[in-house]
Design a protein around this motif. Structure first.
Motif, PDB file in Angstrom:
ATOM      1  N   LYS A   1       0.811  -1.215   0.000  1.00 11.71           N
ATOM      2  CA  LYS A   1       0.000   0.000   0.000  1.00 11.71           C
ATOM      3  C   LYS A   1       0.841   1.261   0.000  1.00 11.71           C
ATOM      4  CE  LYS A   1      -4.052  -1.830   2.316  1.00 11.71           C
ATOM      5  NZ  LYS A   1      -4.356  -2.316   3.653  1.00 11.71           N
ATOM      6  N   ILE A   2       1.974   1.210   0.681  1.00  6.62           N
ATOM      7  CA  ILE A   2       2.731   2.443   0.906  1.00  6.62           C
ATOM      8  C   ILE A   2       3.668   2.759  -0.250  1.00  6.62           C
ATOM      9  CG2 ILE A   2       4.298   3.613   2.493  1.00  6.62           C
ATOM     10  CD1 ILE A   2       3.265   1.718   4.673  1.00  6.62           C
TER      11      ILE A   2
ATOM     12  N   TRP B   1       2.788   5.156  -3.066  1.00  2.00           N
ATOM     13  CA  TRP B   1       2.700   6.560  -2.650  1.00  2.00           C
ATOM     14  C   TRP B   1       4.083   7.188  -2.563  1.00  2.00           C
ATOM     15  CZ3 TRP B   1      -1.484   9.157  -3.228  1.00  2.00           C
ATOM     16  CH2 TRP B   1      -2.707   8.485  -3.184  1.00  2.00           C
ATOM     17  N   ILE B   2       5.038   6.435  -2.051  1.00  2.00           N
ATOM     18  CA  ILE B   2       6.419   6.952  -2.013  1.00  2.00           C
ATOM     19  C   ILE B   2       6.868   7.248  -3.441  1.00  2.00           C
ATOM     20  CG2 ILE B   2       8.821   6.423  -1.416  1.00  2.00           C
ATOM     21  CD1 ILE B   2       7.817   4.699   0.857  1.00  2.00           C
ATOM     22  N   PHE B   3       6.557   6.319  -4.356  1.00  2.00           N
ATOM     23  CA  PHE B   3       6.912   6.494  -5.767  1.00  2.00           C
ATOM     24  C   PHE B   3       6.342   7.810  -6.305  1.00  2.00           C
ATOM     25  CE2 PHE B   3       5.703   6.074 -10.237  1.00  2.00           C
ATOM     26  CZ  PHE B   3       6.904   5.699 -10.822  1.00  2.00           C
ATOM     27  N   ILE B   4       5.042   8.024  -6.080  1.00  2.00           N
ATOM     28  CA  ILE B   4       4.388   9.208  -6.652  1.00  2.00           C
ATOM     29  C   ILE B   4       4.965  10.498  -6.067  1.00  2.00           C
ATOM     30  CG2 ILE B   4       2.202  10.476  -6.745  1.00  2.00           C
ATOM     31  CD1 ILE B   4       0.855   7.650  -6.928  1.00  2.00           C
TER      32      ILE B   4
ATOM     33  N   VAL C   1      17.917   9.723   0.600  1.00  2.00           N
ATOM     34  CA  VAL C   1      18.156   9.644   2.052  1.00  2.00           C
ATOM     35  C   VAL C   1      16.833   9.765   2.814  1.00  2.00           C
ATOM     36  CG1 VAL C   1      19.263  10.772   4.012  1.00  2.00           C
ATOM     37  CG2 VAL C   1      20.526  10.492   1.875  1.00  2.00           C
ATOM     38  N   VAL C   2      16.000  10.735   2.409  1.00  2.00           N
ATOM     39  CA  VAL C   2      14.713  10.920   3.084  1.00  2.00           C
ATOM     40  C   VAL C   2      13.855   9.658   2.958  1.00  2.00           C
ATOM     41  CG1 VAL C   2      12.537  12.217   3.054  1.00  2.00           C
ATOM     42  CG2 VAL C   2      14.715  13.427   2.843  1.00  2.00           C
ATOM     43  N   ALA C   3      13.828   9.069   1.764  1.00  2.00           N
ATOM     44  CA  ALA C   3      13.016   7.861   1.557  1.00  2.00           C
ATOM     45  C   ALA C   3      13.537   6.707   2.410  1.00  2.00           C
ATOM     46  CB  ALA C   3      13.013   7.467   0.079  1.00  2.00           C
ATOM     47  N   GLY C   4      14.859   6.630   2.568  1.00  2.00           N
ATOM     48  CA  GLY C   4      15.435   5.583   3.401  1.00  2.00           C
ATOM     49  C   GLY C   4      15.019   5.736   4.855  1.00  2.00           C
ATOM     50  N   VAL C   5      15.107   6.983   5.359  1.00  2.00           N
ATOM     51  CA  VAL C   5      14.706   7.246   6.745  1.00  2.00           C
ATOM     52  C   VAL C   5      13.222   6.944   6.925  1.00  2.00           C
ATOM     53  CG1 VAL C   5      14.457   9.048   8.490  1.00  2.00           C
ATOM     54  CG2 VAL C   5      16.512   8.974   7.054  1.00  2.00           C
ATOM     55  N   LEU C   6      12.432   7.414   5.952  1.00  2.44           N
ATOM     56  CA  LEU C   6      10.989   7.167   5.978  1.00  2.44           C
ATOM     57  C   LEU C   6      10.705   5.663   5.983  1.00  2.44           C
ATOM     58  CD1 LEU C   6       8.506   9.089   5.743  1.00  2.44           C
ATOM     59  CD2 LEU C   6       8.423   8.475   3.332  1.00  2.44           C
ATOM     60  N   GLY C   7      11.469   4.939   5.167  1.00  5.41           N
ATOM     61  CA  GLY C   7      11.310   3.485   5.106  1.00  5.41           C
ATOM     62  C   GLY C   7      11.541   2.847   6.462  1.00  5.41           C
ATOM     63  N   TRP C   8      12.558   3.326   7.155  1.00  4.03           N
ATOM     64  CA  TRP C   8      12.870   2.770   8.470  1.00  4.03           C
ATOM     65  C   TRP C   8      11.706   2.986   9.424  1.00  4.03           C
ATOM     66  CZ3 TRP C   8      13.661   4.123  13.598  1.00  4.03           C
ATOM     67  CH2 TRP C   8      14.307   3.148  14.370  1.00  4.03           C
ATOM     68  N   PHE C   9      11.130   4.217   9.404  1.00  5.35           N
ATOM     69  CA  PHE C   9      10.010   4.507  10.305  1.00  5.35           C
ATOM     70  C   PHE C   9       8.767   3.709   9.930  1.00  5.35           C
ATOM     71  CE2 PHE C   9      12.390   8.368  11.444  1.00  5.35           C
ATOM     72  CZ  PHE C   9      12.295   8.245  12.818  1.00  5.35           C
ATOM     73  N   LEU C  10       8.514   3.598   8.613  1.00  6.52           N
ATOM     74  CA  LEU C  10       7.259   2.976   8.171  1.00  6.52           C
ATOM     75  C   LEU C  10       7.302   1.463   8.253  1.00  6.52           C
ATOM     76  CD1 LEU C  10       6.411   5.121   5.023  1.00  6.52           C
ATOM     77  CD2 LEU C  10       5.173   5.071   7.188  1.00  6.52           C
ATOM     78  N   PHE C  11       8.449   0.868   7.947  1.00  4.03           N
ATOM     79  CA  PHE C  11       8.475  -0.582   7.770  1.00  4.03           C
ATOM     80  C   PHE C  11       9.146  -1.322   8.922  1.00  4.03           C
ATOM     81  CE2 PHE C  11       8.311   1.182   3.451  1.00  4.03           C
ATOM     82  CZ  PHE C  11       7.183   0.537   2.977  1.00  4.03           C
ATOM     83  N   TYR C  12       9.863  -0.610   9.796  1.00  3.71           N
ATOM     84  CA  TYR C  12      10.654  -1.333  10.781  1.00  3.71           C
ATOM     85  C   TYR C  12       9.844  -2.137  11.803  1.00  3.71           C
ATOM     86  CZ  TYR C  12      14.095  -2.587  14.245  1.00  3.71           C
ATOM     87  OH  TYR C  12      14.867  -3.299  15.112  1.00  3.71           O
TER      88      TYR C  12
ATOM     89  N   GLY D   1       6.626  -7.225   8.203  1.00  4.47           N
ATOM     90  CA  GLY D   1       6.192  -8.545   7.773  1.00  4.47           C
ATOM     91  C   GLY D   1       5.579  -8.554   6.405  1.00  4.47           C
ATOM     92  N   GLY D   2       4.377  -8.025   6.298  1.00  2.09           N
ATOM     93  CA  GLY D   2       3.641  -8.176   5.048  1.00  2.09           C
ATOM     94  C   GLY D   2       3.796  -7.030   4.081  1.00  2.09           C
ATOM     95  N   LYS D   3       4.189  -5.865   4.606  1.00 10.38           N
ATOM     96  CA  LYS D   3       4.176  -4.680   3.736  1.00 10.38           C
ATOM     97  C   LYS D   3       5.501  -4.491   3.020  1.00 10.38           C
ATOM     98  CE  LYS D   3       0.784  -2.145   6.388  1.00 10.38           C
ATOM     99  NZ  LYS D   3       0.637  -1.076   7.359  1.00 10.38           N
ATOM    100  N   GLY D   4       5.463  -3.617   2.023  1.00 13.84           N
ATOM    101  CA  GLY D   4       6.695  -3.229   1.348  1.00 13.84           C
ATOM    102  C   GLY D   4       7.209  -4.318   0.430  1.00 13.84           C
TER     103      GLY D   4
END
Lengths: 190, 204
Positions: free
Chosen positions: B138-139, B142-145, B182-193, B197-200
């Motif tokens: 799902k996420i 949105w990051i792509f767009i 860099v921002v997307a990486g940090v965001l990834g850590w917050f969103l997926f850490y 399991g199922g997302k991303g």
């Protein structure tokens, strides 16, 4: 000769170290290098960019080879190119080593889950920029008006896209499509 | 064939088939390295491009070093990189020595115009292929767009608002590829850490 080669290596090592991104990112550094060393003028640089764009190989590498050859012949070409790629090799080998160690850590996985869509978007964005420069031509008479569209380029790109998606041709190597497009470009005087 | 020779020759082939910047290399990498040799996956390619954008050096070289290292360690990284620059050395040396006006021959200009149109199509095909593996869940879309709009729109925003000087350079810094990665990486850590399991699009 040795001093020039060392200088060449040093200058391109700096370019490789500080230019971040695609080959275009090296151009400001090369401009500066030309002004400082007197090795080439801005006019020479324009020729080098044109040649680098119209020959196979990554643009940044082509530029380094070209400049190196102009200054010190074949040895210069090799030295400049090695200078350009040395920082990449060092930095990436260090990062790749770390990455291999921590590949399965949950933090790294999470970071990459965020990076991948962003990376895909940046590639798409670079593609759009290339498309914009290939498909449009600035209006010479009134620069402020909308640029006109090169319809032939649009049609050729669309045709290549459809062919690459079409099952019978899907398996062909991409270079064949590039070669075919070059032939079309020559025949129809693009 | 010797593995190292294979690595060198494969990347030399990638170098020959690349016209333009590192992005033009992507379709060739997908074909030679992912589909034919299986040295990397689509996901890993996007990882390498992402890291290659915010580390020193040009993307094409960074990506070659990464794939070579993954396949055969440090020697692999060095050989792949030497392979990718090898054709440039030969071709450019010949042109610089014998064909001073190479780029101004009409036939070269026409061929290049055709090649550029094809490169646009090639990159588009590559992005669709990558998207299939990187835009799951799902996420991710949105990051792509958001990243696409920022990367493309950065310059347009400041032009449209008539921004100059500091404000314009602030926007162009924020929307530069390195910062977005860099921002997307940090965001990834917050969103997926916490619930990784199922997302991303995590690796299989």
């Amino acid at each position: 000769m040795i001093m020039t080669l060392l200088r060449l290596f040093y200058e391109f090592f700096k370019t490789g170290l500080f230019s971040v991104g695609g080959g275009m990112a090296t151009i400001p550094f090369l401009q500066h290098m030309g002004e400082k060393t007197g090795w080439f003028t801005n006019g020479d640089l324009t020729t080098m960019i044109a040649v680098s764009e119209s020959t196979p190989g990554p643009m940044g590498v082509n530029m380094a080879t070209y400049v190196g050859f102009k200054i010190c012949g074949v040895v210069g070409a090799v030295v400049a190119t090695l200078g350009l790629i040395a920082p990449s090799i060092i930095v990436i080998l260090i990062i790749a080593g770390f990455l291999q160690k921590f590949r399965h850590s949950k933090s790294v996985e999470a970071v990459f889950s965020g990076l991948r869509p962003a990376s895909t978007a940046l590639i798409a964005s670079a593609g759009l920029s290339v498309a914009w420069s290939v498909f449009t031509v600035a209006n010479q008479l009134s620069p402020d008006s909308l640029p006109s569209i090169r319809w032939r380029a649009v049609i050729l790109a669309a045709a290549v896209f459809v062919c690459m998606k079409w099952t019978p041709l899907k398996k062909l190597h991409p270079i064949l499509f590039i070669a075919a497009a070059a032939v079309v470009g020559i025949i129809f005087q693009f | 064939m010797n593995i190292y020779l294979d690595l060198f020759l494969t990347f030399a082939k990638v170098g020959v088939c690349t016209f333009g910047g590192g992005y033009a290399m992507l379709p060739i990498l997908q074909r030679e390295v992912v589909e034919k040799k299986g040295w990397a996956t689509e996901e890993e390619l996007t990882d390498y491009f992402a890291i290659g954008q915010c580390t020193p050096g040009i993307i094409a070289v960074n990506t070659a070093t990464f794939i070579g290292h993954k396949y055969k360690g440090i020697a692999g990284g060095i050989l792949a990189t030497l392979g990718v620059v090898f054709p440039s050395l030969i071709i450019i040396t010949i042109i610089a020595a014998f064909l001073q006006n190479f780029a101004s021959y009409p036939v070269v200009a026409h061929a290049l115009a055709g090649i550029n149109a094809a490169v646009v199509a090639l990159i588009a095909v590559s992005v669709f292929k990558l998207g299939k593996s990187t835009l799951k869940g799902k996420i991710a879309p949105w990051i792509f767009i958001v990243v696409l709009v920022l990367a493309q729109g950065g310059g347009l925003f400041s032009d449209a608002l008539g921004l100059q000087g500091l404000a314009a350079s602030a926007i162009s810094t924020i929307t530069s590829p390195a910062v977005l990665v860099v921002v997307a990486g940090v965001l990834g850590w917050f969103l997926f850490y916490p619930h990784n399991g199922g997302k991303g699009g995590e690796k299989a």
